[in-house]
Scaffold this active site. Structure first.
Site, PDB file in Angstrom:
ATOM      1  N   ASP A  32      -4.945  -1.810  -6.514  1.00  0.00           N
ATOM      2  CA  ASP A  32      -3.864  -1.917  -5.402  1.00  0.00           C
ATOM      3  C   ASP A  32      -3.823  -2.938  -4.552  1.00  0.00           C
ATOM      4  O   ASP A  32      -5.121  -3.260  -4.533  1.00  0.00           O
ATOM      5  CB  ASP A  32      -3.157  -0.542  -5.250  1.00  0.00           C
ATOM      6  CG  ASP A  32      -1.461  -0.671  -5.044  1.00  0.00           C
ATOM      7  OD1 ASP A  32      -1.113  -1.954  -4.946  1.00  0.00           O
ATOM      8  OD2 ASP A  32      -1.422   0.286  -4.648  1.00  0.00           O
TER       9      ASP A  32
HETATM   10  C1  BGC Z   1       2.112  -0.464  -3.847  1.00  0.00           C
HETATM   11  C2  BGC Z   1       1.940  -0.805  -5.407  1.00  0.00           C
HETATM   12  C3  BGC Z   1       2.484  -2.431  -5.585  1.00  0.00           C
HETATM   13  C4  BGC Z   1       1.897  -3.441  -4.511  1.00  0.00           C
HETATM   14  C5  BGC Z   1       2.237  -4.902  -4.853  1.00  0.00           C
HETATM   15  C6  BGC Z   1       1.808  -1.943  -3.371  1.00  0.00           C
HETATM   16  O1  BGC Z   1       1.452  -1.474  -1.610  1.00  0.00           O
HETATM   17  O2  BGC Z   1       1.315   0.377  -3.504  1.00  0.00           O
HETATM   18  O3  BGC Z   1       2.711   0.030  -6.149  1.00  0.00           O
HETATM   19  O4  BGC Z   1       2.620  -3.316  -6.880  1.00  0.00           O
HETATM   20  O5  BGC Z   1       2.018  -3.153  -2.938  1.00  0.00           O
HETATM   21  O6  BGC Z   1       3.798  -5.652  -4.070  1.00  0.00           O
END
Ligand code: BGC
Length: 831
Positions: A269
């Site tokens: 993530d």
């Molecule tokens: C989120 C993800 C997301 C990523 C990119 C993160 O903060 O938890 O679900 O895909 O950001 O935007």
């Protein structure tokens, strides 16, 4: 933690989740051989091998982390390719409710929780197809979705982005959505692996869950996603058993690779990577969004021999393998299609209608409140801020810039047609009223500051009587500094808080200006007001607004007048959940409860339409005529809401999560160690009793049970027969008849009781099958639903295997987890 104790902890965790026998469960049941570890060897790809042989170590490392996109298409992530060898870059875009690009519009689909509410995996495939097609059309290669973490607590800020509290339903929906996405040539990423079930302390909370519960609840959806061929997995922010998910070998290698045979790649993530060598070795293949660890530190680790180059190759191979599978390495990927906005809109509408969940529909004077018909359809008051403002989607990385969105008010007026009277009142103010005309007055209503200029005001704000004021600043560009009696009202907070403050409905005014608010008690008299606004490079526009007891009372009074003057009322209530923050209460935010009280007293023929992320408490329920749960219904949500309210279509949705009666009666209430965690640890002590299973086990009455949802017609279920199926499952068949006078939707659900042969923990009832049906009046259908061995099995940590729950089991058929109409007993046979 010292290196030594860290190593011990890693070893212990690995053993707990993947390896040795740790406990002896006494059972006479049969281990299931079914979907056990697939020892699939990584297939050898000649093209991938050839590339691996030619890539330099720097080129390999460049494929293992994100970088800045030179073309900046507004997506979340970018990984440069290796042009020399024909490896193209990867563009990675969110997200769960449609393709999220900051720079381009896309189809804003209903929130995933609404998709799951359809109980219709075939529709999930179409939902996936829309996203897959648009992602490719918009220049993307990888979708950062679907999210399949279970809804464990009603407070979780991302409950709208995921599907359900039930593992089977989540698994069915995620698998079909992935098939839809990838069928269009876009690589899907199932996220967040694993146990990212809350936003509070999401980057640090350490989740402790028993192995049996882990396999039977949270993992089922991920396993289904992998089995459906998901190309990528996103590791979660949180820790699991003491180790961050993105460097947790038990999860990333033991379960994902060795047990499930996953051959795609794992990305972190965003900023969820915490090390170089340990993370890569544990099974993380790609750091996003940049190379804080997998850049220079990993290069050093390889150079110093701390990481063998073979481990780097393993990660590169996994990425290239999927790229090759999608035709990205040899130019065989289909040409990027053009967007088809019409097709996207059609699916968005169908899902919003099919997921619309009618929770209550009271009869008065012999008439049901809904559908709106006769005088109710000709004289209608629409009330609430989200009645006039389309509430399209939730805040955060799942927010999509919609192609279009009309307001429910416009959609209802259009549907009601000529000759109908449709009126509107705000009722609850989200954005404030101009400051009092006298002091300091209209100068703050729309103030422009030229580029490079600074605008300042030094004066007074006069308050007539002591009151609680909410002061709001709406602004473009840099936030103006506002000081009242020397106190800064809208101070800048840290980057993360600023990011989250910017998410959600209340954070953006209808004209696009950013909004911040602060509430304070003000004494009567004059208050020193000092404002400075900087024009910056592009100039700036801002206004100052207020909400006071008097403006609130006036808004409610107008709503009451409007409600009284109409035959029926549709009151839109909202709750704007966002990524990064959990809710702190299940009550509707602001003064909406008081508004509903006042309006329902004035006019009991009031339907409350809920645009909420997840469950809310409803102390006002009994006073309403009807309650329609529309979640975040996407860009076609207004038209879908109108169609359901007017009965052009049956409300097709069913609850995918239990709605609790209060903040104190749900699976995560009352014990901070369970939620949100204490001393950094969240203990999932409810075990296998998640969601409705907990309510059943504890004998707690919900407000609305899992699976609940009303139709405008009635259905009878009869003739339930359940027989053993080959391979350890059961086959249920029964007859469904539409006993009413309208075409409608029903979702018969089959729940199975515990096995007498298993001594492991078992829930009183688990959902083992369901079928969504649409029948004409009088139509009868005989339905057959398979109940899979997996759902009839328990994970036995001692045997490290699924154990089929043999023996005589109760099978119940009903219209929700608490509306069980037919019961039979059936034998599950040993294999
Ligand atoms: C989120 C993800 C997301 C990523 C990119 C993160 O903060 O938890 O679900 O895909 O950001 O935007």
């Amino acid at each position: 933690m010292s290196q030594e104790s860290e190593n011990v902890s890693r070893r212990t965790t690995l053993r707990l989740l993947t390896g040795a026998v740790t406990a002896a469960a006494v059972t006479t049941a049969t281990p299931v051989t079914g979907p056990a570890p697939q020892a699939r060897a990584t297939p050898r790809h000649s093209r991938v091998d050839e590339l691996l042989a030619r890539l330099t170590i720097d080129e390999k490392l460049g494929l293992l982390h994100g970088a800045k996109d030179p073309e900046n298409r507004g997506q979340a992530g970018y990984v440069p390719g290796v042009p020399r060898l024909g490896i193209p870059p990867l563009r990675l875009a969110d997200g769960p409710a449609g393709v999220r690009l900051r720079t381009a519009r896309a189809t804003a689909l209903p929130a995933p929780v609404m998709l799951a509410s359809t109980f219709d995996p075939a529709l999930a495939r179409e939902y996936g197809r829309v996203i897959g097609h648009e992602g490719r059309a918009l220049g993307q290669d990888v979708l950062l979705s679907p999210m399949v973490n279970l809804i464990r607590t009603p407070y979780a800020g991302r409950n709208f982005e995921t599907f359900s509290e039930d593992p089977l339903l989540s698994a069915d929906i995620v698998a079909e959505e992935i098939r839809g996405i990838q069928g269009e040539g876009l690589i899907a990423t199932v996220k967040h692996f694993a146990l990212n079930n809350q936003e509070t302390d999401r980057t640090s909370v350490d989740v402790r869950i028993g192995e049996q519960a882990l396999y039977e609840t949270e993992l089922r959806g991920f396993e289904a996603a992998v089995a459906a061929g998901a190309g990528a997995v996103m590791g979660a922010y949180n820790k699991v058993d003491g180790l961050h998910a993105c460097e947790n070998p038990a999860l990333l290698t033991g379960i994902l690779r060795e047990r499930w045979g996953f051959d795609g790649w794992v990305m972190s993530d965003w900023d969820a990577t915490h090390s170089a060598a340990p993370a890569l070795t544990a099974g993380l293949d790609m750091e996003m969004p940049a190379g804080r660890w997998f850049g220079e530190p990993l290069r050093r680790a390889v150079r110093d021999g701390a990481v063998p180059e073979a481990t780097v190759d393993r990660a590169v191979r996994r990425i290239l393998t999927i790229m090759e599978r999608f035709g990205l390495l040899d130019g065989t990927a289909p040409a990027r299609p053009a967007r088809d906005a019409q097709a996207g809109a059609r699916v968005a509408y169908r899902v919003a209608v099919a997921g619309a969940t009618l929770l209550r529909n009271a009869h008065r004077d012999g008439n049901a409140t809904l559908p709106l018909a006769g005088p109710a359809a000709r004289s209608l008051a629409v009330i609430g801020p989200t009645g006039a403002l389309p509430f399209v989607g939730g805040g955060g990385s799942a927010h999509v810039v919609p192609d279009r969105a009309v307001s429910p008010l416009d959609a209802l007026a259009a549907r009601a047609g000529q000759g109908a009277r449709v009126t509107y009142a705000l009722g609850e103010d989200l954005y404030g009223k101009p400051l009092p005309a006298t002091s300091p007055g209209a100068r703050f209503e729309r103030q422009s500051v030229g580029a490079g200029e600074t605008w300042a005001y030094d004066g007074t704000l006069t308050v007539d009587e002591p009151d609680e004021w909410t002061l709001l600043v709406h602004y473009s560009g840099e936030r103006p500094r506002v000081l009242l009696d020397g106190r800064e009202l809208f101070p800048r907070r840290d980057a993360m808080a600023e990011l989250f403050d910017g998410f959600g409905l209340a954070a953006t005014a209808p004209d696009g200006l950013k909004v911040r608010r602060t509430t304070l008690a003000l004494t009567a008299g004059r208050h020193a007001l000092h404002v400075t606004a900087k024009g910056g490079a592009k100039g700036q526009v801002f206004r100052l607004r207020r909400i006071t007891a008097a403006t609130r009372a006036a808004d409610v009074a107008e709503a009451v007048r409007t409600a009284r003057a109409a035959h029926s009322v549709v009151l839109f209530a909202y709750e704007d959940a966002i990524e990064g923050r959990d809710r702190t209460t299940l009550a509707l935010p602001g003064r909406q409860e008081a508004l509903i009280d006042a309006v329902t007293v004035a006019n009991p023929r009031t339907t409350v339409v809920l645009n909420t992320s997840s469950a809310v408490t409803m102390p006002w329920l009994e006073r309403t005529g009807a309650v329609l749960q529309m979640y975040y219904p996407g860009q076609e949500g207004a038209a879908a809401t109108a169609a359901v309210l007017f009965g052009d279509t049956d409300p097709g949705g069913r609850l995918t999560q239990t709605f609790p009666l209060s903040d104190s009666r749900h699976p995560t209430a009352g014990d901070p160690r369970r939620y949100p965690g204490a001393d950094g640890v969240a203990e999932y002590t409810e075990g296998v009793r998640t969601g409705y299973r907990w309510y059943d086990a504890e004998g707690v009455e919900p407000l609305f049970p899992f699976g609940h949802g009303l139709s405008y017609t009635t259905f009878a279920y009869a003739g339930l027969v359940v027989t053993p199926a080959r391979g350890g499952g059961l086959t249920a068949s029964f007859t469904v008849r539409n006993t009413g006078t309208r075409t409608g939707v029903t979702v018969p659900q089959l729940y199975v009781g515990p096995s007498p042969d298993v001594t492991l923990d078992q829930a009183p009832l688990v959902l083992a099958g369901y079928r969504r049906l649409e029948l004409r009046p009088g139509q009868i259908r005989r339905v057959t639903v398979p109940l899979a061995p997996r759902t009839l099995s328990c994970w036995d940590p001692a045997r490290r295997a699924w154990v089929l729950g043999t023996g005589t089991r109760t099978v119940r058929l009903g219209a929700s987890a608490r509306d069980l109409r037919l019961t039979v007993r059936a034998r599950v046979l040993a294999l």
